[in-house]
Structure formats: C-alpha cells, structure tokens
Scaffold this active site. Structure first.
Site, PDB file in Angstrom:
ATOM      1  N   GLU A   1      20.364  39.614  56.756  1.00 32.68           N
ATOM      2  CA  GLU A   1      20.467  38.990  55.284  1.00 32.68           C
ATOM      3  C   GLU A   1      21.738  39.416  54.393  1.00 32.68           C
ATOM      4  O   GLU A   1      22.285  40.757  54.742  1.00 32.68           O
ATOM      5  CB  GLU A   1      19.149  39.261  54.447  1.00 32.68           C
ATOM      6  CG  GLU A   1      17.883  38.868  54.970  1.00 32.68           C
ATOM      7  CD  GLU A   1      16.772  39.177  54.330  1.00 32.68           C
ATOM      8  OE1 GLU A   1      16.593  39.818  53.221  1.00 32.68           O
ATOM      9  OE2 GLU A   1      15.465  38.744  54.711  1.00 32.68           O
TER      10      GLU A   1
ATOM     11  N   VAL B   1       6.233  37.313  55.333  1.00 32.33           N
ATOM     12  CA  VAL B   1       6.906  37.767  54.050  1.00 32.33           C
ATOM     13  C   VAL B   1       7.051  39.100  53.824  1.00 32.33           C
ATOM     14  O   VAL B   1       7.094  39.639  52.795  1.00 32.33           O
ATOM     15  CB  VAL B   1       5.850  37.075  52.951  1.00 32.33           C
ATOM     16  CG1 VAL B   1       5.819  35.386  52.919  1.00 32.33           C
ATOM     17  CG2 VAL B   1       4.510  37.394  53.119  1.00 32.33           C
TER      18      VAL B   1
ATOM     19  N   ARG C   1       9.215  41.795  56.233  1.00 32.43           N
ATOM     20  CA  ARG C   1      10.777  42.170  56.318  1.00 32.43           C
ATOM     21  C   ARG C   1      11.112  41.769  57.531  1.00 32.43           C
ATOM     22  O   ARG C   1      10.373  41.349  58.624  1.00 32.43           O
ATOM     23  CB  ARG C   1      10.820  43.732  56.496  1.00 32.43           C
ATOM     24  CG  ARG C   1      10.773  44.268  55.026  1.00 32.43           C
ATOM     25  CD  ARG C   1      11.827  43.987  53.911  1.00 32.43           C
ATOM     26  NE  ARG C   1      11.776  44.715  52.944  1.00 32.43           N
ATOM     27  CZ  ARG C   1      11.467  44.250  51.816  1.00 32.43           C
ATOM     28  NH1 ARG C   1      10.867  43.032  51.848  1.00 32.43           N
ATOM     29  NH2 ARG C   1      11.357  45.060  50.694  1.00 32.43           N
TER      30      ARG C   1
ATOM     31  N   HIS D   1      14.555  34.659  51.195  1.00 29.79           N
ATOM     32  CA  HIS D   1      14.121  36.275  50.727  1.00 29.79           C
ATOM     33  C   HIS D   1      14.071  36.093  49.042  1.00 29.79           C
ATOM     34  O   HIS D   1      14.272  36.674  48.598  1.00 29.79           O
ATOM     35  CB  HIS D   1      15.123  37.310  51.051  1.00 29.79           C
ATOM     36  CG  HIS D   1      14.406  38.573  50.823  1.00 29.79           C
ATOM     37  ND1 HIS D   1      14.601  39.703  51.637  1.00 29.79           N
ATOM     38  CD2 HIS D   1      13.234  38.946  50.166  1.00 29.79           C
ATOM     39  CE1 HIS D   1      13.826  40.633  51.313  1.00 29.79           C
ATOM     40  NE2 HIS D   1      12.798  40.220  50.487  1.00 29.79           N
TER      41      HIS D   1
ATOM     42  N   ASP E   1      10.260  33.945  55.010  1.00 29.96           N
ATOM     43  CA  ASP E   1      11.216  34.304  53.662  1.00 29.96           C
ATOM     44  C   ASP E   1      12.209  35.416  54.135  1.00 29.96           C
ATOM     45  O   ASP E   1      12.840  35.634  53.087  1.00 29.96           O
ATOM     46  CB  ASP E   1      10.119  34.646  52.763  1.00 29.96           C
ATOM     47  CG  ASP E   1      10.797  34.887  51.364  1.00 29.96           C
ATOM     48  OD1 ASP E   1      11.576  33.974  50.910  1.00 29.96           O
ATOM     49  OD2 ASP E   1      10.652  35.727  50.652  1.00 29.96           O
TER      50      ASP E   1
END
Length: 344
Positions: free
Chosen positions: A263, A232, A234, A282, A258
C-alpha cells in the site's frame, strides 16, 4: 504541549489535523510525513498514522507518548519505545467508531464479491454489443455460513450486522469461549476446520508477525468450493499469489479486499486484473463517524496525559517511563468520561 502529527497527509488525515488544532488551540501542533525530518526535536506527544521507528524516538528527548490514530500499532517499534521509556497507545475500535465503519465495509465487500460487482459494472458501462448473457448465477448471503476470524471489536460488530442477513455465524479466535451468543467458535488451531465449513471467511484481526500469511495455500485449499474470502484486517494476513491462484482456478467464487500487502494500492497490482476480486484502497475506517469518534478519543487521551493518567489504549509498560502515568481510579473524572463514551 508540543504535539507532532506524523504520517501520510491525505485528505482524511489533513482534516483530522485541522480539527485537532481547532479543538486544542492551547497546544502547539506540527506535522510531517515519512522521509521528512521532524519539524521539532522538542515534541512531547506524537500522534501517528504511519510507521514510527527508533530513530524518530531518539530524536525527541521530551517524547513521552506515541499515540496511534488507529487501532493498528504494528508499525510502531514498541520494544524500542518501551526501552526508551515512551508510552505507546492505540485507538481501540470500540471507542472511535472505527469498528462500526469497518464492519460496514466488510458487508459491502461480501456483497460485492457475491454479486460479481466488478463484472456487473463493466456490463453496465459497456456498449450493447459487448453485453453477453451471463452463464453463472450470483450468490446471496441469506442462509450461508460466515466465519469471522477475530472475535474482537470489529468481529463482534460484524456479527451483529450479519444476523440481519439470515446467515449462520461461526468464528475463529484465540479465546473461543468469549464468542457472542449463537456463534459457534473455533480455536486458532481449528482454522482449517472452520474455513472448510464456511461460505464466507472474513478476516478481522491485526497484522501481527504471528498472523503473517495465516491464510496461505493450505488454508485456501481447505476452504469450501465457491467460498468467498474477505479481508478488512491487514494485507499481511493473506498469501496474495495463492489467493489469486485460488480464484483464477475457480476454487473460490471470489474475494473482497480492503487491504493489500503493498500500500498504497498500485494499478499494476495483479489482484486488480482478476474481476472476481473486488478491491478497495484501505478506506474501511474513513467515515464521518470514525473521524468524529477518533477526535473525541484523542482529546480524552491528551486530557488524561496532562493529568498523569494512562489512557485505555496504552499497550506497553516501560520500566523507566520518561513521564509517569498512573492507572486511573474510579474517581478520576477524565476516566469516567472515557468510560461513558465507550459505553455509548
């Protein structure tokens, strides 16, 4: 003040922008996204969700503060800002509700990977003839060892929540002496030792250059057989091909992520093709608690900035700042308000 709102304009960001405008009607707001030209060259403050590079700063002669709307500031060229005399502020997880929100999703990811949620949902939605009997049991959190990498705001909040599951708790941190009571702590150099003794390794640290690929093939190989990795922090923290290989080989029971390196998450990401890797896009911090808390904190930052005060989240110290900011004294009302919010 003239305030710019910079970053990807998803629904969460747009709602934050709308409420900022309502709460600060005497200020002039404008917004823009990456790859767009800033709508003004007279901005005094930039509130950012995204990367802020030196060219953005150079275009703003009146810019005195870049304030992130999140705890992460790795996307800001802090060195360029400092040289330009621009303050950079983060939004501490302990002041915005982000920590509580992310800690909850860390638990969700631990459970999702442990209970093979991808496969169970496929079973639920499949036709009767597609539903074969499972041969392998799922895992419970009770009695297992969870190693939290990063004993900061999110890590400490996660530890509080995992105590209720009856877990054995360990941690890895640059300052292991600050670990909460009942948590066996290891230094950074002992990461492999801590990982080898854990059923769950949870990453709750920033994505700095120093931390890039800290979970590489050697760390994954050192992890206990049938362990679970949760991230959770990066996406840059994990060597993703090595993680995928560790899960496919059966060395790891699974993973919950996550965050990923590329991204926004693409449907072509190979991580999505492995059912034992549970991935969310995310969204760990995207809650009502975090929205309300961030708006409250940003309001305090803007009030302090108007009064010539440094906010609690300032992370640099320009030698020749464009706007002079002093450290608050105990008698400063705005500082007292911020402290009360943090304590609550």
């Amino acid at each position: 003040m003239k305030i710019g709102f910079f970053g990807k304009q998803n629904a969460f960001a747009l709602e934050m922008f709308r409420r900022l405008q309502l709460d600060h009607s005497r200020d002039e707001f404008s917004k823009w996204q990456p790859d767009e030209e800033a709508p003004s060259t007279e901005l005094e403050v930039i509130i950012a969700f995204d990367r802020v590079v030196s060219t953005e700063m150079e275009a703003q002669a009146n810019l005195g503060l870049i304030q992130m709307a999140s705890a992460g500031y790795e996307g800001v060229d802090v060195d360029a800002a400092t040289k330009a005399g621009v303050w950079v502020g983060a939004a501490p997880t302990t002041k915005t509700g982000n920590g509580e929100s992310v800690a909850e999703v860390a638990v969700l990811l631990m459970l999702a990977a442990s209970r093979r949620l991808n496969e169970e949902l496929s079973f639920t939605h499949g036709t009767p003839q597609d539903r074969s009997e499972k041969l392998q049991e799922n895992m419970a959190l009770f009695g297992k060892t969870a190693c939290i990498v990063g004993l900061g705001g999110i890590g400490d909040l996660l530890i509080e929540r995992l105590r209720g599951f009856g877990m054995i708790l360990t941690g890895v941190d640059d300052h292991p002496e600050h670990a909460p009571n009942g948590v066996r702590a290891y230094g950074r150099h002992e990461l492999k030792i801590a990982a080898a003794a854990a059923d769950y390794v949870v990453l709750a640290i920033p994505g700095t250059t120093e931390n890039e690929n800290m979970i590489d093939g050697t760390v994954l190989a050192a992890m206990k057989k049938n362990a679970v990795l949760v991230n959770v922090g990066r996406g840059t923290l994990v060597d993703e091909p090595a993680l995928l290989a560790a899960v496919k080989s059966g060395h790891l029971f699974g993973a919950g992520l996550d965050v990923v390196k590329d991204e926004p998450l693409s449907g072509e990401n190979p991580l999505l093709g492995e059912p034992r890797i549970f991935v969310t896009p995310h969204i760990a911090g995207s809650t009502d608690v975090m929205l309300d808390g961030t708006l409250r904190y940003l309001g305090e930052v803007l009030a302090e900035y108007r009064n010539g005060l440094r906010s609690a989240g300032i992370i640099n110290d320009p030698i020749k700042p464009r706007v002079l900011l002093r450290k608050p004294f105990n008698g400063d009302k705005s500082h007292n308000k911020s402290s009360l919010v943090a304590a609550g």
